[in-house]
Design an enzyme around this catalytic site. Structure first.
Site, short mmCIF file in Angstrom:
data_model
loop_
_atom_site.label_atom_id
_atom_site.label_comp_id
_atom_site.label_asym_id
_atom_site.label_seq_id
_atom_site.Cartn_x
_atom_site.Cartn_y
_atom_site.Cartn_z
N TYR A 41 0.84 -1.21 0.00
CA TYR A 41 0.00 0.00 0.00
C TYR A 41 0.87 1.26 0.00
O TYR A 41 0.57 2.24 -0.66
CB TYR A 41 -0.94 0.01 1.22
N PHE A 86 -7.55 21.94 -24.40
CA PHE A 86 -7.84 20.53 -24.52
C PHE A 86 -9.05 20.26 -23.62
O PHE A 86 -9.20 20.87 -22.57
CB PHE A 86 -6.66 19.62 -24.15
N THR A 87 -9.89 19.32 -24.05
CA THR A 87 -11.20 19.13 -23.41
C THR A 87 -11.12 18.97 -21.89
O THR A 87 -11.70 19.76 -21.14
CB THR A 87 -11.88 17.90 -24.04
N ASP A 121 1.72 20.65 -20.17
CA ASP A 121 1.02 19.40 -20.38
C ASP A 121 2.01 18.54 -21.17
O ASP A 121 2.24 18.76 -22.36
CB ASP A 121 -0.27 19.64 -21.18
N LYS A 143 -0.09 8.04 -23.37
CA LYS A 143 0.31 8.39 -24.74
C LYS A 143 1.81 8.11 -24.90
O LYS A 143 2.21 6.97 -25.07
CB LYS A 143 -0.03 9.86 -25.04
N ARG A 179 -13.29 15.96 -33.58
CA ARG A 179 -12.62 17.03 -32.84
C ARG A 179 -13.08 18.34 -33.46
O ARG A 179 -12.36 19.00 -34.19
CB ARG A 179 -11.08 16.91 -32.93
N PHE A 201 -18.98 15.26 -25.88
CA PHE A 201 -18.62 14.43 -27.04
C PHE A 201 -18.51 12.95 -26.68
O PHE A 201 -18.71 12.09 -27.52
CB PHE A 201 -17.31 14.91 -27.67
O1 PLI Z 1 -6.99 10.79 -20.87
P1 PLI Z 1 -6.18 11.24 -19.70
O2 PLI Z 1 -7.02 11.62 -18.55
O3 PLI Z 1 -5.09 10.30 -19.34
O4 PLI Z 1 -5.40 12.57 -20.18
C1 PLI Z 1 -6.04 13.76 -20.46
C2 PLI Z 1 -5.29 14.51 -21.52
C3 PLI Z 1 -4.56 15.61 -21.18
N1 PLI Z 1 -3.88 16.33 -22.10
C4 PLI Z 1 -3.89 15.98 -23.42
C5 PLI Z 1 -3.14 16.81 -24.38
C6 PLI Z 1 -4.59 14.86 -23.83
O5 PLI Z 1 -4.57 14.53 -25.12
C7 PLI Z 1 -5.33 14.10 -22.87
C8 PLI Z 1 -6.12 13.01 -23.25
N2 PLI Z 1 -6.33 12.75 -24.52
C9 PLI Z 1 -7.13 11.81 -25.05
C10 PLI Z 1 -7.92 10.86 -24.25
C11 PLI Z 1 -7.18 11.75 -26.50
O6 PLI Z 1 -7.87 10.87 -27.03
O7 PLI Z 1 -6.53 12.59 -27.13
#
Ligand code: PLI
Length: 470
Positions: free
Chosen positions: A85, A137-138, A228, A271, A395, A462
């Site tokens: 933990y 970004f969303t 970011d 990513k 998008r 979306f």
């Molecule tokens: O999907 P998360 O919560 O791990 O990350 C959010 C996020 C933050 N910043 C940027 C630039 C992103 O592209 C992002 C998530 N992007 C997604 C899910 C995408 O499909 O682009």
């Protein structure tokens, strides 16, 4: 370089083959259902590709988030998970990897990017403060707004035009930033929010010169700069390729230098870092770190696991080291470019130059007869799925949501359908199939009538909105 040419900037640079620096050890069979079944599946999903079951999808280009293939080293690391933990040894491996490759001192793990966005927004933004950033970004903007912030787009104008060729379309417009600071006062700016390879602009990079200048301006006014870092390794590739003085620097060196101009960063490791789940937040300031550590235990989990299993932390630590290898990132971007060059050759309108993680189809140019309120990009995503079972993502107007004050739709200049390429998953032949499907949709574009939204969730609409055919 002629500004009128539709050649991607990438084609201007001589390069050797981008063949993948790995071979395939395990495969996952793909499923292709009939066109009739796709018609049914799409109607049931309310013409929203997020609501399709993945069993009904053939080639999944919805997102590059958490969809990459891990290496044998990462899978081996998963077996070394220390599921204590508190104080898991895997946390210390992750901490060391972030310190080494991103250069920050203090690390807070989170379950994914938006967990980190939540914590930094709550810790740093005071109600009514402005948050200038290089395009929204969303999830980032929503967390900034939920913390009481007001997002202001200060990206260069070129970013809003899909056809303008600019080497660093993700750059911050320093004049826009400075006039916001002067107009509102430095004390009313929470921080400057800088994203590497700007997602909504088409995966467009920020130059080293720009981040340096942003930091200088921010320092002058006593404002912090947070990154970011989600696709910052991809950003480093473009700096190496396009910026004077960086052609002989390694991706790892460029990444470290870029981060050095910021006070901290948040990360969706799903990513660049080649994992299926994970994120983090990192800062250099001890006091801010203490505050973030207080918050993480409320919302994510203890400060040495942040909502993740020990095995996830280990896979992330190994993924970070793999992600900064020059040959990895060359083949990653090479594959995206391969698809972009094919579509460009066939005269299909896409965002230029081709960016880091995806090809963005320009739905306004694809369907010039559809007004934006008929959701052209959502329509194109639906048409591609019907044609071939390929899943892409809107998008455009649906993603842009509504104006927080007026309640009207936001009408973004860019109305795009994103073909997002997962890392180390699909082959060049898959890219050929995708390109041919886009061409088929382009050939029948005149018959398309668009969609209307019939269900609209309050947040990040979306993801779960439903549509009907017009
Ligand atoms: O999907 P998360 O919560 O791990 O990350 C959010 C996020 C933050 N910043 C940027 C630039 C992103 O592209 C992002 C998530 N992007 C997604 C899910 C995408 O499909 O682009």
């Amino acid at each position: 370089m002629s500004p009128n040419t539709l050649m991607t900037i990438g084609q201007q640079f001589s390069r050797r083959s981008w063949a993948e620096p790995w071979k395939i050890k395990m495969v996952e069979p793909l499923n292709m259902i009939t066109r009739d079944d796709r018609e049914k599946a799409l109607a049931e999903a309310g013409y929203n590709t997020f609501l399709l079951r993945s069993d009904d999808v053939y080639i999944d280009l919805l997102t590059d988030s958490g969809t990459g293939a891990m290496s044998d080293r990462q899978w081996a690391g998963m077996m070394l998970g220390d599921e204590a933990y508190a104080g898991s040894r895997n946390f210390y491996h992750l901490e060391a990897a972030i310190q080494k490759f991103y250069g920050y001192k203090y690390i807070v793990p989170t379950h994914q990017g938006r967990g980190a966005e939540h914590l930094i927004s709550q810790a740093v933004i005071k109600k009514g403060q402005y948050v200038p950033g290089n395009m929204y970004f969303t999830t980032t903007r929503l967390h900034q707004e939920l913390a009481g912030g007001i997002f202001v787009d200060v990206i260069i104008d070129e970013a809003h035009d899909p056809q303008i060729l600019h080497k660093f379309k993700g750059n911050i417009d320093l004049d826009k930033l400075e006039s916001l600071i002067k107009r509102e006062g430095a004390e009313n700016i929470a921080y400057v929010s800088v994203a590497g390879t700007v997602n909504m602009a088409g995966g467009q990079p920020v130059s080293m010169a720009n981040i340096k200048a942003v930091r200088k301006l921010a320092d002058h006014h006593g404002i912090k700069v947070f990154l970011d870092a989600t696709r910052l390794v991809e950003n480093a590739f473009f700096i190496q390729e396009r910026e004077d003085g960086y052609e002989n620097r390694s991706i790892a060196e460029i990444l470290l230098e870029f981060c050095s101009y910021s006070h901290g960063a948040w990360m969706s490791a799903k990513k660049d870092s080649l994992v299926n789940i994970g994120g983090w937040l990192a800062v250099d300031d001890r006091e801010l770190f203490e505050e973030l550590r207080n918050l993480v235990v409320v919302y994510e989990g203890l400060h040495t696991y942040g909502g993740l299993a020990g095995r996830d932390l280990e896979a992330m630590a190994i993924g970070i080291a793999e992600s900064v290898q020059d040959e990895h990132i060359q083949s990653r971007i090479g594959q995206v470019r391969y698809l972009g060059e094919l579509l460009t050759t066939w005269g299909i309108p896409i965002v230029h130059p081709v960016g880091g993680h995806a090809i963005f189809l320009d739905a306004k140019a694809f369907y010039p007869h559809l007004e934006q309120i008929k959701f052209p990009a959502q329509t194109l995503a639906a048409e591609l799925y019907l044609d071939s079972g390929i899943r892409s993502m809107e998008r455009g107007i649906a993603s842009a949501g509504r104006n927080a004050k007026t309640g009207d739709h936001n009408y973004p200049k860019l109305e795009l359908t994103r073909l997002t390429i997962p890392r180390r998953v699909y082959t060049q032949a898959h890219m050929d199939v995708v390109a041919e499907s886009v061409r088929a949709a382009y050939e029948t574009r005149d018959q398309t009538r668009g969609l209307k939204m019939v269900y609209e969730p309050k947040y990040l609409r979306f993801f779960q909105a439903r549509f009907e055919r017009l």
